[in-house]
Scaffold this active site. Structure first.
Site, short mmCIF file in Angstrom:
data_model
loop_
_atom_site.label_atom_id
_atom_site.label_comp_id
_atom_site.label_asym_id
_atom_site.label_seq_id
_atom_site.Cartn_x
_atom_site.Cartn_y
_atom_site.Cartn_z
N THR A 42 0.84 -1.21 0.00
CA THR A 42 0.00 0.00 0.00
C THR A 42 0.87 1.26 0.00
O THR A 42 0.56 2.24 -0.67
CB THR A 42 -0.91 0.00 1.25
OG1 THR A 42 -1.70 -1.18 1.22
CG2 THR A 42 -1.81 1.22 1.29
N HIS A 74 1.99 1.92 -3.42
CA HIS A 74 0.95 2.57 -4.24
C HIS A 74 0.92 4.08 -3.97
O HIS A 74 0.78 4.89 -4.88
CB HIS A 74 -0.44 1.99 -3.91
CG HIS A 74 -0.64 0.58 -4.38
ND1 HIS A 74 -0.60 0.22 -5.70
CD2 HIS A 74 -0.87 -0.55 -3.70
CE1 HIS A 74 -0.81 -1.07 -5.82
NE2 HIS A 74 -0.97 -1.58 -4.61
#
Ligand code: NAD
Ligand code: ZN
Length: 374
Positions: A72, A75
């Site tokens: 995450t 990202h």
């Protein structure tokens, strides 16, 4: 929801938070806290000084010692389409951590200064239908640290006391710092399954798949088959206790051979790759169970009739960690010594080497990557 903001001047923040105590105000000098910040709506992070987070009366301030780096965070670093749709810079990134409590709010009863802790990073409302029926992991009002509010790649983080999880004395800060992804693996492996004696296929041996291998071993699975496209990760799977480490083209043949043509009792889908998801449905036995953790990057076709319905399988979607059954199970497995996640941690960096930490994850061969913060 209180949302500490690294750009807010300390004086303003203390005034804005009407619950802030005098002691908190005194802690608001600028420049004594480093934080890895998503500063603007574009690629990259910057490491800079921020004000020490202001805690509410029901929160605690934690000095961060170790923090796990996750896909995450990559990202958000890359500022991909998901991050653009979800995140609102500036904010401090990071959601996996462990450290010491250094300050507690006035209403906090069961957490004390000096406690060694980690925390559930999903902050839920506690009032909705889901929260009130024991399903807080799918609370629609969830806010995630390091995504929706300031995170843990910093010297200090403010957390609601209700999210704090005390570390067992046998558990190091480093292992405490990866409870979030380990919890994903415990949730996926243990909910709705009875693993003793069962055959299990784990598709995807990223950090979470690797943790799952060790959990299935500790929980008594009779055969653990792990598949990945990456040889380094398959080696790690063997170290964590997999009986067979497979590349996807070999998976069907080996699963058949190990299960008398039946298929495995349980598949833990931990890649999010469409071909692996189809393989999960193909290689689970009739009446078996597929636990789905991996998140496909975009919508994909599934043939419900042949892949799910006529096989009579059960498909379970995993979200985060169950609060707090998963945390209790995790602590008990760690305390017993029957599960040791240490081999999964392959890279350790100081906070200032964040570019290297992100690069290690992008390289695709790392196990778990952690920041050593203090
Ligand atoms: P990761 O991306 O490091 O792991 C995925 C692994 O799958 C990689 O090792 C990759 O080589 C492997 N892979 C690629 N193609 C494959 C194939 N055809 N067959 C088998 N393996 C293949 O990620 P991670 O951090 O371990 O997370 C695993 C997945 O879980 C990711 O999709 C992540 O987004 C998702 N996730 C979901 C939740 C949740 O709450 N549902 C929480 C955290 C992570
Ligand atoms: Zn809720």
């Amino acid at each position: 929801m209180h949302f500490p903001h690294p750009k807010s001047p300390a004086s303003f923040r203390a005034r804005r938070d009407r619950n802030a105590s005098i002691r908190i105000t005194l802690h608001c000098e600028r420049g004594d806290v480093r934080a890895l910040v998503k500063e603007t709506a574009g690629p990259g992070f910057i490491l800079r000084d921020v004000a020490r987070p202001v805690i509410r009366d029901d929160e605690v301030l934690i000095k961060v010692r170790r923090a796990g780096v996750c896909g995450t965070d990559v990202h958000i670093y890359d500022w991909d389409a998901w991050a653009q749709g979800r995140c609102r810079p500036p904010f401090t990134v990071g959601h996996e951590f462990a450290g010491d409590v250094v300050q507690v709010g006035r209403l906090v009863a069961d957490v004390r200064e000096g406690d060694r802790v980690t925390a559930e990073g999903h902050i839920v409302c506690g009032r909705c239908h889901l929260c009130r029926t024991g399903n807080a992991h799918v609370c629609p009002n969830t806010r995630i640290i390091g995504v929706d509010r300031d995170g843990c790649f910093a010297d200090y983080i403010a957390m609601p006391a209700s999210n704090v999880w005390h570390l067992d004395e046998s558990v190091s800060y480093e292992i405490g710092g990866i409870h979030d992804p380990m919890g994903n693996a415990f949730h996926t492996a243990l909910v709705g399954t009875e693993l003793p004696g069962k055959t299990v296929l784990i598709t995807g041996c990223g950090p979470i798949g690797l943790f799952a291998v060790g959990i299935c071993k500790a929980a008594g699975a009779s055969r653990i088959l792990a598949s990945d496209v990456n040889a380094t990760r398959l080696d790690l799977a063997l170290r964590m206790g997999a009986h067979d480490a497979l590349t996807p083209p070999d998976a069907a043949r080996v699963v058949k051979a190990r299960t008398a043509d039946l298929g495995v009792d349980v598949v833990l889908e931990m890649s999010g790759v469409p071909s692996a998801i189809h393989q999960a449905f193909a290689l689970v036995r009739v009446g078996g169970r597929v636990q789905m953790l991996g998140i496909p990057a975009k919508p994909m076709d599934v043939d419900f009739a042949t892949e799910i319905i006529f096989k009579g399988i059960t498909v379970y979607g995993v979200v985060g960690r169950r609060m707090y059954d998963t945390w209790i199970q995790m602590t008990q497995f760690l305390r017993s010594g029957q599960f040791d996640p240490t081999p999964v941690i392959t890279h350790r960096f100081p906070l200032e080497r964040f570019d290297d930490a992100i690069a290690a994850i992008k390289g695709g061969s790392a196990g778990k990557v952690v920041f050593e913060i203090a």
